[in-house]
Enzyme design. Structure first.
Site, PDB file in Angstrom:
ATOM      1  N   PRO A   2      32.863  43.321  45.585  1.00 11.20           N
ATOM      2  CA  PRO A   2      31.536  42.755  45.822  1.00 11.20           C
ATOM      3  C   PRO A   2      31.491  41.285  45.407  1.00 11.20           C
ATOM      4  O   PRO A   2      32.024  40.896  44.367  1.00 11.20           O
ATOM      5  CB  PRO A   2      30.627  43.610  44.938  1.00 11.20           C
ATOM      6  CG  PRO A   2      31.351  44.902  44.782  1.00 11.20           C
ATOM      7  CD  PRO A   2      32.805  44.539  44.761  1.00 11.20           C
ATOM      8  N   GLU A   3      30.856  40.467  46.243  1.00 10.56           N
ATOM      9  CA  GLU A   3      30.695  39.057  45.947  1.00 10.56           C
ATOM     10  C   GLU A   3      29.232  38.792  45.603  1.00 10.56           C
ATOM     11  O   GLU A   3      28.440  39.722  45.438  1.00 10.56           O
ATOM     12  CB  GLU A   3      31.187  38.220  47.127  1.00 10.56           C
ATOM     13  CG  GLU A   3      32.664  38.478  47.445  1.00 10.56           C
ATOM     14  CD  GLU A   3      33.191  37.653  48.607  1.00 10.56           C
ATOM     15  OE1 GLU A   3      32.668  36.551  48.869  1.00 10.56           O
ATOM     16  OE2 GLU A   3      34.145  38.115  49.278  1.00 10.56           O
ATOM     17  N   LYS A  61      29.554  37.148  39.894  1.00 14.13           N
ATOM     18  CA  LYS A  61      29.731  38.562  40.202  1.00 14.13           C
ATOM     19  C   LYS A  61      29.415  39.479  39.015  1.00 14.13           C
ATOM     20  O   LYS A  61      29.661  40.676  39.083  1.00 14.13           O
ATOM     21  CB  LYS A  61      31.166  38.800  40.681  1.00 14.13           C
ATOM     22  CG  LYS A  61      31.551  37.947  41.884  1.00 14.13           C
ATOM     23  CD  LYS A  61      33.023  38.081  42.225  1.00 14.13           C
ATOM     24  CE  LYS A  61      33.441  37.080  43.287  1.00 14.13           C
ATOM     25  NZ  LYS A  61      34.888  37.175  43.597  1.00 14.13           N
ATOM     26  N   HIS A 115      32.382  60.721  40.951  1.00 13.14           N
ATOM     27  CA  HIS A 115      32.739  59.343  40.607  1.00 13.14           C
ATOM     28  C   HIS A 115      31.756  58.691  39.641  1.00 13.14           C
ATOM     29  O   HIS A 115      31.920  57.515  39.309  1.00 13.14           O
ATOM     30  CB  HIS A 115      32.838  58.501  41.882  1.00 13.14           C
ATOM     31  CG  HIS A 115      33.838  59.016  42.864  1.00 13.14           C
ATOM     32  ND1 HIS A 115      35.151  59.282  42.524  1.00 13.14           N
ATOM     33  CD2 HIS A 115      33.712  59.355  44.178  1.00 13.14           C
ATOM     34  CE1 HIS A 115      35.796  59.749  43.581  1.00 13.14           C
ATOM     35  NE2 HIS A 115      34.948  59.805  44.592  1.00 13.14           N
ATOM     36  N   ARG A 135      37.281  53.742  41.849  1.00 10.77           N
ATOM     37  CA  ARG A 135      38.585  53.204  41.451  1.00 10.77           C
ATOM     38  C   ARG A 135      38.659  52.857  39.962  1.00 10.77           C
ATOM     39  O   ARG A 135      39.724  52.503  39.465  1.00 10.77           O
ATOM     40  CB  ARG A 135      38.910  51.976  42.299  1.00 10.77           C
ATOM     41  CG  ARG A 135      39.028  52.297  43.791  1.00 10.77           C
ATOM     42  CD  ARG A 135      39.478  51.080  44.578  1.00 10.77           C
ATOM     43  NE  ARG A 135      39.563  51.349  46.002  1.00 10.77           N
ATOM     44  CZ  ARG A 135      39.897  50.451  46.930  1.00 10.77           C
ATOM     45  NH1 ARG A 135      40.176  49.216  46.556  1.00 10.77           N
ATOM     46  NH2 ARG A 135      39.946  50.775  48.201  1.00 10.77           N
ATOM     47  N   ARG A 177      40.552  17.852  42.238  1.00 12.19           N
ATOM     48  CA  ARG A 177      41.526  18.946  42.124  1.00 12.19           C
ATOM     49  C   ARG A 177      42.771  18.672  42.967  1.00 12.19           C
ATOM     50  O   ARG A 177      42.707  18.029  44.009  1.00 12.19           O
ATOM     51  CB  ARG A 177      40.899  20.252  42.613  1.00 12.19           C
ATOM     52  CG  ARG A 177      39.807  20.798  41.705  1.00 12.19           C
ATOM     53  CD  ARG A 177      40.417  21.771  40.730  1.00 12.19           C
ATOM     54  NE  ARG A 177      39.484  22.183  39.704  1.00 12.19           N
ATOM     55  CZ  ARG A 177      39.334  23.432  39.302  1.00 12.19           C
ATOM     56  NH1 ARG A 177      40.043  24.394  39.872  1.00 12.19           N
ATOM     57  NH2 ARG A 177      38.509  23.726  38.335  1.00 12.19           N
ATOM     58  N   ARG A 287      46.230  38.063  49.954  1.00 11.80           N
ATOM     59  CA  ARG A 287      45.099  38.502  50.759  1.00 11.80           C
ATOM     60  C   ARG A 287      45.238  37.872  52.138  1.00 11.80           C
ATOM     61  O   ARG A 287      46.334  37.683  52.622  1.00 11.80           O
ATOM     62  CB  ARG A 287      43.770  38.112  50.080  1.00 11.80           C
ATOM     63  CG  ARG A 287      43.476  38.938  48.847  1.00 11.80           C
ATOM     64  CD  ARG A 287      42.223  38.486  48.126  1.00 11.80           C
ATOM     65  NE  ARG A 287      42.490  37.342  47.265  1.00 11.80           N
ATOM     66  CZ  ARG A 287      41.603  36.778  46.452  1.00 11.80           C
ATOM     67  NH1 ARG A 287      40.369  37.261  46.404  1.00 11.80           N
ATOM     68  NH2 ARG A 287      41.916  35.755  45.681  1.00 11.80           N
TER      69      ARG A 287
END
Length: 306
Positions: A2-3, A61, A115, A135, A177, A287
Site C-alpha cells: 500500500p502507498e 505509509k 489472517h 503475509r 542528488r 521490481r
C-alpha cells in the site's frame, strides 16, 4: 505494498469509526504482528487496553492513533489537536501495513478470519477493529510519547500532501542528488508516501523517464514532478486507492478503483493513452518500471554531474 493513497483511505476510515472510542480489550493472535513491541504481546495488550483513541494520523505509509490513558470521551470535539475530553494524548499506536495488512471494522459477533493477527474491542460494545495480515510483514507497536509524531518514524520525510512539506527545499535536495529520478522518489528520507505505482504514474504525467538523472533536472522540471505526484496521489485518494487483489481494501472491506485509471503501471505492450506508442516495462530495483518510449524518451547515459 500500500502507498500513500491506500494508507490515507484507511486513515479516513479509522477516523470515522474508532476515534473517540475506548479500547476495552486487545487480543494478540499472532506475536509477529507486534514483534517490534520489545516487551512482548502480553505487555502490548496490557498497555493499550483502557486507552481512548483521539485521532487518526499518517505520514507517508505509516499510520498512528494517539491515545489518552484512562479517559472517557463524551460530547468532546475531536480536532487536529491532541487534547480531547480533558485528557492529553502522549503515546500512540503506530502501524505499518506491510504487503498485506488491513484494518477492518467488524461486527463483534462475526467469526475471526484465519489472517486476523490483532483484535481490538471497545467499551461501547460497538464494532471491533481487526488487524488482518496474510503475509505478516506489517506490524503494530506502542510509540511512547509519539502522539504528535512517533520517534520511530521521525526520520521519514513529510509527504507532498502534508502542510510540513517544503517544496522549494525538496526541489533543491532532488536536484542535488546523484540518482535516477524514480529511485529518488522512492527514497522515504527525501519524500514519503510515493511507491512504485505512483512514481511511474507521476513521471508519465510529467513526461520524464524514470532513469533521468536528478542533477540534470531544471527547476521547472522538478516542480513539474512535484505537481504530477500531488495530482496523481490526489486522484488516487478520491478513488479509494488502487487494488490489484484482495490484499488491499478499506476498513469496510471495499476495494479501491484507481487501477482503472492507471496510464502506464502494469500496462506493458498496451498503447499509451497520450500518443499511442506501446508502453514499455523495464527491470528496476528487483521490481519494474513502466514508461512510454515516445512521451518519456530514455536519457542519454551520463556518468555524473558536470
Amino acid at each position: 505494498m500500500p502507498e500513500l493513497p491506500e494508507v490515507e483511505t484507511v486513515r479516513k476510515g479509522l477516523e470515522r469509526h474508532v476515534v473517540g472510542r475506548t479500547i476495552r480489550a486487545v487480543q494478540v493472535l499472532h506475536p509477529r504482528a507486534v514483534r517490534r513491541h520489545m516487551a512482548g504481546p502480553e505487555d502490548f495488550a496490557a498497555v493499550v487496553r483502557g486507552r481512548t483513541i483521539t485521532a487518526a494520523r499518517r505520514r507517508g505509509k505509516y499510520l498512528w492513533l494517539p491515545l489518552v490513558e484512562d479517559a472517557v470521551v463524551k460530547d468532546a470535539v475531536v480536532e487536529d489537536a491532541v487534547v480531547v475530553g480533558g485528557g492529553v494524548a502522549e503515546d500512540a499506536l503506530l502501524a505499518h501495513l506491510g504487503m498485506s495488512g488491513q484494518f477492518l471494522i467488524c461486527d463483534p459477533e462475526a467469526p475471526l478470519s484465519p489472517h486476523v493477527r490483532v483484535r481490538f474491542t471497545f467499551a461501547d460494545s460497538g464494532p471491533d477493529l481487526r488487524f488482518s495480515d496474510q503475509r505478516t510483514f506489517g506490524h503494530l507497536v506502542l510509540a511512547t510519547g509519539g502522539a504528535e509524531l512517533p520517534g520511530l518514524i521521525a526520520h521519514i520525510a513529510p509527504d507532498p500532501l502534508e502542510p510540513a512539506f517544503d517544496e522549494a527545499a525538496f526541489v533543491g535536495r532532488l536536484r542535488g542528488r546523484r540518482s535516477g529520478i524514480k529511485r529518488a522518489l522512492l527514497d522515504q528520507s527525501l519524500i514519503s508516501g510515493v511507491g512504485n505505482i505512483y512514481a511511474d504514474e507521476a513521471l508519465w504525467r510529467a513526461k520524464l523517464h524514470w532513469a533521468r538523472s536528478t542533477w540534470t533536472l531544471s527547476r521547472p522540471e522538478a516542480a513539474r514532478v512535484v505537481a504530477a505526484v500531488r495530482e496523481v496521489l490526489g486522484e488516487a485518494m478520491d478513488a479509494g486507492g488502487t487494488s490489484f487483489d484482495s490484499m488491499y481494501v478499506n476498513v469496510n472491506g471495499e476495494s479501491g478503483y484507481f487501477g482503472r485509471s492507471l496510464a502506464v503501471y502494469g500496462r506493458a505492450g498496451r498503447p499509451c493513452d497520450r500518443c499511442g506508442a506501446l508502453i514499455r516495462r523495464d527491470p528496476f530495483m528487483n521490481r519494474s518500471a513502466y514508461s512510454c518510449p515516445r512521451c518519456q524518451p530514455r536519457p542519454r547515459v551520463r556518468t555524473g554531474p558536470p
